[in-house]
Design a protein around this motif. Structure first.
Motif, PDB file in Angstrom:
ATOM      1  N   LYS A   7     107.728  25.735  78.179  1.00 27.39           N
ATOM      2  CA  LYS A   7     107.163  25.351  76.881  1.00 27.39           C
ATOM      3  C   LYS A   7     107.898  26.077  75.759  1.00 27.39           C
ATOM      4  N   GLY A   9     107.911  26.892  71.714  1.00 26.54           N
ATOM      5  CA  GLY A   9     107.114  26.899  70.481  1.00 26.54           C
ATOM      6  C   GLY A   9     107.944  26.494  69.281  1.00 26.54           C
ATOM      7  N   GLY A  10     107.275  26.345  68.138  1.00 24.89           N
ATOM      8  CA  GLY A  10     107.910  25.816  66.937  1.00 24.89           C
ATOM      9  C   GLY A  10     109.158  26.564  66.502  1.00 24.89           C
ATOM     10  N   SER A  11     109.141  27.896  66.541  1.00 24.94           N
ATOM     11  CA  SER A  11     110.305  28.639  66.061  1.00 24.94           C
ATOM     12  C   SER A  11     111.489  28.498  67.019  1.00 24.94           C
ATOM     13  N   TYR A 173     108.070  29.944  76.179  1.00 31.05           N
ATOM     14  CA  TYR A 173     109.190  30.491  75.400  1.00 31.05           C
ATOM     15  C   TYR A 173     108.791  30.579  73.934  1.00 31.05           C
ATOM     16  N   THR A 174     109.000  31.765  73.353  1.00 32.25           N
ATOM     17  CA  THR A 174     108.600  31.951  71.966  1.00 32.25           C
ATOM     18  C   THR A 174     109.642  32.777  71.225  1.00 32.25           C
ATOM     19  N   ASP A 175     109.236  33.430  70.119  1.00 30.42           N
ATOM     20  CA  ASP A 175     110.212  34.114  69.268  1.00 30.42           C
ATOM     21  C   ASP A 175     110.180  35.636  69.431  1.00 30.42           C
ATOM     22  N   GLY A 178     108.065  38.717  74.741  1.00 27.37           N
ATOM     23  CA  GLY A 178     106.940  38.741  75.662  1.00 27.37           C
ATOM     24  C   GLY A 178     105.696  39.178  74.930  1.00 27.37           C
ATOM     25  N   TYR A 180     103.353  42.016  73.673  1.00 30.39           N
ATOM     26  CA  TYR A 180     103.541  43.420  73.301  1.00 30.39           C
ATOM     27  C   TYR A 180     102.193  44.113  73.161  1.00 30.39           C
ATOM     28  N   ASP A 183     101.057  43.142  67.762  1.00 30.70           N
ATOM     29  CA  ASP A 183     101.949  42.152  67.166  1.00 30.70           C
ATOM     30  C   ASP A 183     103.185  42.853  66.609  1.00 30.70           C
ATOM     31  N   PRO A 184     104.363  42.574  67.181  1.00 28.94           N
ATOM     32  CA  PRO A 184     105.571  43.275  66.721  1.00 28.94           C
ATOM     33  C   PRO A 184     105.904  43.007  65.255  1.00 28.94           C
ATOM     34  N   ARG A 185     105.310  41.953  64.678  1.00 27.72           N
ATOM     35  CA  ARG A 185     105.550  41.707  63.252  1.00 27.72           C
ATOM     36  C   ARG A 185     104.910  42.785  62.379  1.00 27.72           C
ATOM     37  N   MET A 204      92.970  39.719  74.662  1.00 26.78           N
ATOM     38  CA  MET A 204      93.949  39.782  73.575  1.00 26.78           C
ATOM     39  C   MET A 204      93.954  38.451  72.800  1.00 26.78           C
ATOM     40  N   ALA A 209      95.404  37.803  69.110  1.00 28.43           N
ATOM     41  CA  ALA A 209      96.839  37.856  69.432  1.00 28.43           C
ATOM     42  C   ALA A 209      97.326  36.425  69.635  1.00 28.43           C
ATOM     43  N   ILE A 211      99.950  34.984  70.244  1.00 32.35           N
ATOM     44  CA  ILE A 211     101.071  34.670  71.133  1.00 32.35           C
ATOM     45  C   ILE A 211     100.699  33.606  72.169  1.00 32.35           C
TER      46      ILE A 211
HETATM   47  P1  ADP Z   1     105.153  29.782  69.095  1.00 29.02           P
HETATM   48  O1  ADP Z   1     105.576  29.043  67.862  1.00 29.02           O
HETATM   49  O2  ADP Z   1     106.299  30.057  70.023  1.00 29.02           O
HETATM   50  O3  ADP Z   1     103.973  29.186  69.775  1.00 29.02           O
HETATM   51  P2  ADP Z   1     103.443  31.754  67.879  1.00 29.02           P
HETATM   52  O4  ADP Z   1     103.808  32.031  66.456  1.00 29.02           O
HETATM   53  O5  ADP Z   1     102.280  30.902  68.152  1.00 29.02           O
HETATM   54  O6  ADP Z   1     104.760  31.217  68.599  1.00 29.02           O
HETATM   55  O7  ADP Z   1     103.241  33.127  68.680  1.00 29.02           O
HETATM   56  C1  ADP Z   1     104.253  34.106  68.667  1.00 29.02           C
HETATM   57  C2  ADP Z   1     103.887  35.184  67.686  1.00 29.02           C
HETATM   58  O8  ADP Z   1     102.708  35.848  68.120  1.00 29.02           O
HETATM   59  C3  ADP Z   1     104.891  36.305  67.557  1.00 29.02           C
HETATM   60  O9  ADP Z   1     105.947  35.973  66.665  1.00 29.02           O
HETATM   61  C4  ADP Z   1     104.036  37.468  67.064  1.00 29.02           C
HETATM   62  O10 ADP Z   1     104.130  37.637  65.664  1.00 29.02           O
HETATM   63  C5  ADP Z   1     102.602  37.036  67.391  1.00 29.02           C
HETATM   64  N1  ADP Z   1     101.859  38.020  68.183  1.00 29.02           N
HETATM   65  C6  ADP Z   1     100.593  38.430  67.924  1.00 29.02           C
HETATM   66  N2  ADP Z   1     100.204  39.354  68.790  1.00 29.02           N
HETATM   67  C7  ADP Z   1     101.225  39.557  69.658  1.00 29.02           C
HETATM   68  C8  ADP Z   1     101.421  40.392  70.786  1.00 29.02           C
HETATM   69  N3  ADP Z   1     100.465  41.219  71.225  1.00 29.02           N
HETATM   70  N4  ADP Z   1     102.604  40.343  71.434  1.00 29.02           N
HETATM   71  C9  ADP Z   1     103.583  39.509  71.014  1.00 29.02           C
HETATM   72  N5  ADP Z   1     103.462  38.683  69.943  1.00 29.02           N
HETATM   73  C10 ADP Z   1     102.302  38.707  69.263  1.00 29.02           C
END
Ligand code: ADP
Ligand code: ASP
Ligand code: MG
Length: 423
Positions: A7, A9-11, A173-175, A178, A180, A183-185, A204, A209, A211
């Motif tokens: 899968k 995601g958008g990014s 698959y995301t940005d 894995g 964390y 949220d690494p942002r 979580m 969270a 993710i």
């Molecule tokens: P996608 O478009 O791939 O579905 P999302 O934006 O829905 O991606 O989810 C990915 C984002 O989730 C990351 O960029 C990050 O900012 C956020 N995030 C929130 N909590 C966590 C976490 N515990 N570990 C990793 N990412 C997290």
């Protein structure tokens, strides 16, 4: 030969170049001999852009059926472009809408739930040696209308497809690399978790969270689908989400705290001066649930100055604020309480990990960290594997960083955020 559901995601599919990179990854798996079914999200911020557009056209709430027609188009664009990019690399690929892929849902537009998943065409495509691509986030209702599964719902499509196909693994698959510890942002020193149980992942996801879509995690637990969350921008191994609870020596060494989730989507209602008698809480909470609003955290306090009355506060999705306030106000005269207060921009921090209850030092360490950071706690709730606190949203990021450090979760290296706008 494995059967993979991948899968993106958008990014991960934000533009033509990203789409080509994803195609290469899919083709590499296919050439390695695996059967590959792909689920895609809408490109970049397409879903938000479509929502904005609808807001410019329709004043008030637009018809929900048409909203789903509109939003489901985002994923259709992705699936067709990805199929083309894969064909360019010499591998046959066929894309399918959620309806074509057999995603049958109920009729709740905007938050439809899957009732039945019959991906016959996907299965046939894989048997033909081609790659199947399915548009995430959508299905077809029992009334034959197009529905969407709620924001972030492509994860749920992927897990449901993996379950129906008996896939060996569902790769998300995301940005980021894995799951964390935060949220690494907002916490650059967050640490990547190599393995985590599905129960902890549920907590979580349930507490902000983003993710993983909460319903995807619930689905994976129910159907025992192994999940691997990883980046589409790197080849690094991501986070394995373990179904069941294996107690190998390896996992016993892992720290008790698995992570800190935060949520900025909540608001709070306080009903002030409620007569302190049996049934009062049932009436207030009942009215809110009758209005279709789900409540998150509830606190009731008997007034210390006036033993006859109590206050009830609860948190709820900010977007449901108006509906819930109206429902509670509807009881005010009849029950004779003093006021209904609404607070928007509430922040919630949740510390998640195994063994919370049996480890009282965890709570005191959490509260000390928040005190040191000058964060005022408004509400607290606990479960077997979580402690959540409500605070002002403006304090939340600082609170998460402080608690992360206090629990020695900081990594030496900075986490990489490869893309996305965090919108
Ligand atoms: P996608 O478009 O791939 O579905 P999302 O934006 O829905 O991606 O989810 C990915 C984002 O989730 C990351 O960029 C990050 O900012 C956020 N995030 C929130 N909590 C966590 C976490 N515990 N570990 C990793 N990412 C997290
Ligand atoms: N495109 C949808 C959203 O932005 C679904 C998803 O990406 O999972 O919410
Ligand atoms: Mg997502």
């Amino acid at each position: 030969m494995a059967l993979l559901v991948m899968k993106f995601g958008g990014s991960s599919v934000a533009d033509a170049e990203a789409m080509r990179r994803v195609a290469q990854r899919v083709v590499a798996a296919h050439r390695a001999g695996d059967r590959v079914a792909v689920v895609v999200s809408a490109m970049g911020d397409t879903t938000d852009d479509l929502l904005d557009l609808a807001g410019q056209i329709a004043t008030g709430a637009p018809p929900q059926r048409e909203m789903d027609m509109l939003l489901s188009a985002g994923e259709r664009i992705s699936m067709a472009l990805l199929a083309m990019a894969i064909e360019q690399l010499g591998v046959p690929a066929r894309s399918y809408t959620g309806a074509q892929a057999g995603m049958r849902t109920d009729t709740a537009h905007g938050r439809a739930r899957l009732l039945d998943v019959q991906p016959d065409r996907v299965r046939r495509t894989l048997e033909d040696g081609a790659v199947a691509i399915v548009a995430g986030f959508q299905g077809i209702s029992t009334d034959d209308d197009i529905t969407t599964l709620g924001r972030g719902g492509s994860d749920t499509t992927a897990v449901a497809l993996a379950a129906a196909l008996h896939a060996d693994v569902c790769e998300i698959y995301t940005d980021v690399d894995g799951l964390y510890t935060a949220d690494p942002r907002i916490v650059p020193s967050a640490r990547r978790v190599t393995r985590i149980t599905i129960e902890e992942t549920l907590e979580m996801a349930a507490h902000g969270a983003k993710i993983l879509h909460l319903r995807a995690v619930e689905y994976a637990r129910r159907f025992q689908v192994p999940l691997h969350v990883r980046s589409s921008f790197s080849d690094q191994e991501g986070t394995w989400i373990l179904v069941g609870r294996p107690l190998t020596e390896d996992t016993m060494e892992e720290p008790i705290i698995s992570g800190i989730a935060h949520d900025t989507s909540l608001g709070k209602i306080t009903a002030v001066g409620i007569p302190d008698r049996p049934g009062a809480a049932a009436a207030v909470i009942g009215a809110v649930s009758q209005a279709g609003v789900s409540i998150d955290m509830i606190v009731q306090n008997v007034s210390t100055t006036d033993a006859e009355t109590s206050d009830i506060s609860f948190t709820l999705p900010e977007s449901d604020g108006q509906t819930a306030v109206a429902a509670v106000r509807g009881l005010q005269e009849q029950m004779g309480f003093a006021d209904v207060l609404w607070t928007s921009h509430v922040g919630k921090l949740s510390l998640v990990g195994a063994g919370m209850r049996s480890n009282p030092s965890v709570a005191s360490r959490l509260f000390s960290a928040l005190a040191d950071a000058g964060v005022n706690i408004e509400m607290i709730s606990t479960s077997e594997i979580r402690i959540s606190v409500i605070c002002d949203q403006s304090d939340l990021q600082e609170a998460v960083r402080s608690v992360h450090t206090a629990f020695d979760l900081d990594a030496e290296e900075e986490a990489v955020v490869y893309g996305g706008t965090g919108r």
